[in-house]
Design a protein around this motif. Structure first.
Motif: not given
Length: 417
Positions: A83-86, A90-95, A102-107
């Motif tokens: 669930h945490h990975a999901s 999702t946050r990475g996709l939104i960013n 940078a934030r997207s890649r990290r997430q």
């Protein structure tokens, strides 16, 4: 109440019966093991046996619960990680959509650690690295995507090719696409090749791609028709603009490759005529124009006829003058006639045709022709006026600016220049 009373009475009667049975014959049980013996009555032995069985059952149940609890705990922790990975993915996709690379890649990378299917994470991380200008990271994450999902190798290569196209590295992108093999069933493969060939102005390769684009219905029918028209037109004009003179046979062979319906397109007919004229085959160009004008009258075709420098200018002029009866007020035909008359050195007739065309339509082209002719006829002031008007007509988007209150006479302005 009656039911409770009846149950109590039955229980008492059973108890009395059991006690009477025990007093009548208590029985005897002897258990011996090594130097140890156990003597008791039958009924007490049965009670002890029942108690032992109950203890064993409870002990086994406790053991199974402990083992099952560990599995449940492990499953709970695993589910929580998923669930945490999901959520991270999702946050990475939104960013990524918002452009915070940078934030997207990290997430996305953190979400890939406990993700059962990290392919999307690595592909998006590679795209984010491309936007950040980190080429080495792009290759690293694309490699991780392939390692994590070998069956998606083609998709990974398509992403790599798309990134290369975005960077303008068309040759490298074609090389990557070539490694996929015969991938014409991939719509993205065809789209990327179309983009590459268009940017490279490789009209021959783009024309070869058109059947697959039509078969896979990559574009709507109207858009595909526009692409076909633009491709063949650019191919014909590209042949006409080569530094070396094109061979007229090559031009004709190229024309034969066109689909039948496109051969009736006026713009393509004009491009074909220009290519023939550029190759020096003016006679063939004239035949094409005369045949086309018989089938459909069009000002663009008439203009091309006026640009032909044939061997017999008088015959061309005579031919064009036969069209005046049906098209007396066609400014493009009058411009064509003026050019043909000038080529035949009939200066007065050329001037009349140019001026008649100018009266019908103030066009930069006819202004330039009048200016050029009148300069040669020794009328520089009138010629300058036409040149000025033609220049202003060609620059229709000039902003409104104030002018000097007192303008110099035209003759003085020309003298100063």
């Amino acid at each position: 109440m009656r039911k409770l009373f009846a149950i109590t009475l039955v229980a008492l009667l059973l108890g009395v019966g059991v006690i009477a049975l025990i007093e009548t014959d208590p029985g005897y049980v002897l258990v011996a093991y090594g130097n140890y013996t156990l003597e008791t009555s039958l009924w007490v032995g049965l009670l002890l046996l029942f108690a032992l069985i109950l203890v064993i059952y409870l002990a086994m149940r406790l053991v199974f619960r402990l083992i099952g609890g560990q599995r449940s705990l492990s499953s709970w922790f695993g589910t929580r990680k998923l669930h945490h990975a999901s959520r991270l993915s999702t946050r990475g996709l939104i960013n990524f959509i918002e452009g915070d690379w940078a934030r997207s890649r990290r997430q996305l990378l953190r979400g890939a650690r406990n993700n059962d299917a990290p392919l999307l994470n690595y592909l998006l991380a590679a795209r984010a690295s491309h936007h950040l200008g980190e080429t080495g990271k792009v290759s690293e994450f694309l490699g991780a995507a392939t390692d994590g999902e070998p069956s998606a190798a083609d998709a990974v290569q398509l992403v790599e090719a798309e990134i290369l196209v975005h960077e303008g590295q068309y040759d490298q992108a074609l090389k990557v696409l070539g490694e996929i093999g015969n991938a014409t069933h991939y719509p993205r493969y065809l789209e990327l090749k179309r983009t590459i060939f268009t940017n490279q102005r490789d009209w021959a390769s783009l024309a070869g791609l058109l059947p697959d684009l039509r078969k896979r219905k990559i574009l709507p029918a109207e858009a595909l028709l526009d692409l076909e028209r633009e491709t063949y037109k650019s191919w014909l004009l590209n042949v006409a603009s080569d530094e070396a003179l094109p061979d007229s046979d090559d031009v004709r062979r190229l024309w034969e490759k066109l689909p039948g319906d496109l051969k009736k397109d006026v713009e393509l007919e004009c491009a074909y005529v220009q290519s023939l004229r550029r190759s020096g085959d003016v006679r063939s160009a004239e035949k094409v124009l005369l045949k086309a004008l018989k089938q459909h009258w069009d000002a663009r075709l008439v203009k091309q006829y006026g640009l032909l420098a044939g061997e017999n200018a008088a015959a061309q002029l005579a031919q064009a003058e036969t069209w005046l009866q049906d098209h007396p007020d066609d400014p493009e035909l009058l411009l064509c006639l003026g050019r043909l008359a000038a080529r035949d050195k009939l200066w007065g007739k050329a001037r009349d045709y140019f001026e008649n065309s100018y009266r019908l339509q103030h066009d930069p082209e006819v202004c330039a022709e009048l200016g050029r002719l009148l300069t040669g006829l020794g009328e520089p002031k009138v010629a300058a006026a036409y040149f000025r008007e033609g220049l202003l007509l060609s620059e229709a988007e000039l902003p409104d600016l104030p002018e000097p209150a007192k303008l110099l006479p035209l003759s003085q302005r020309l003298a100063r220049s």
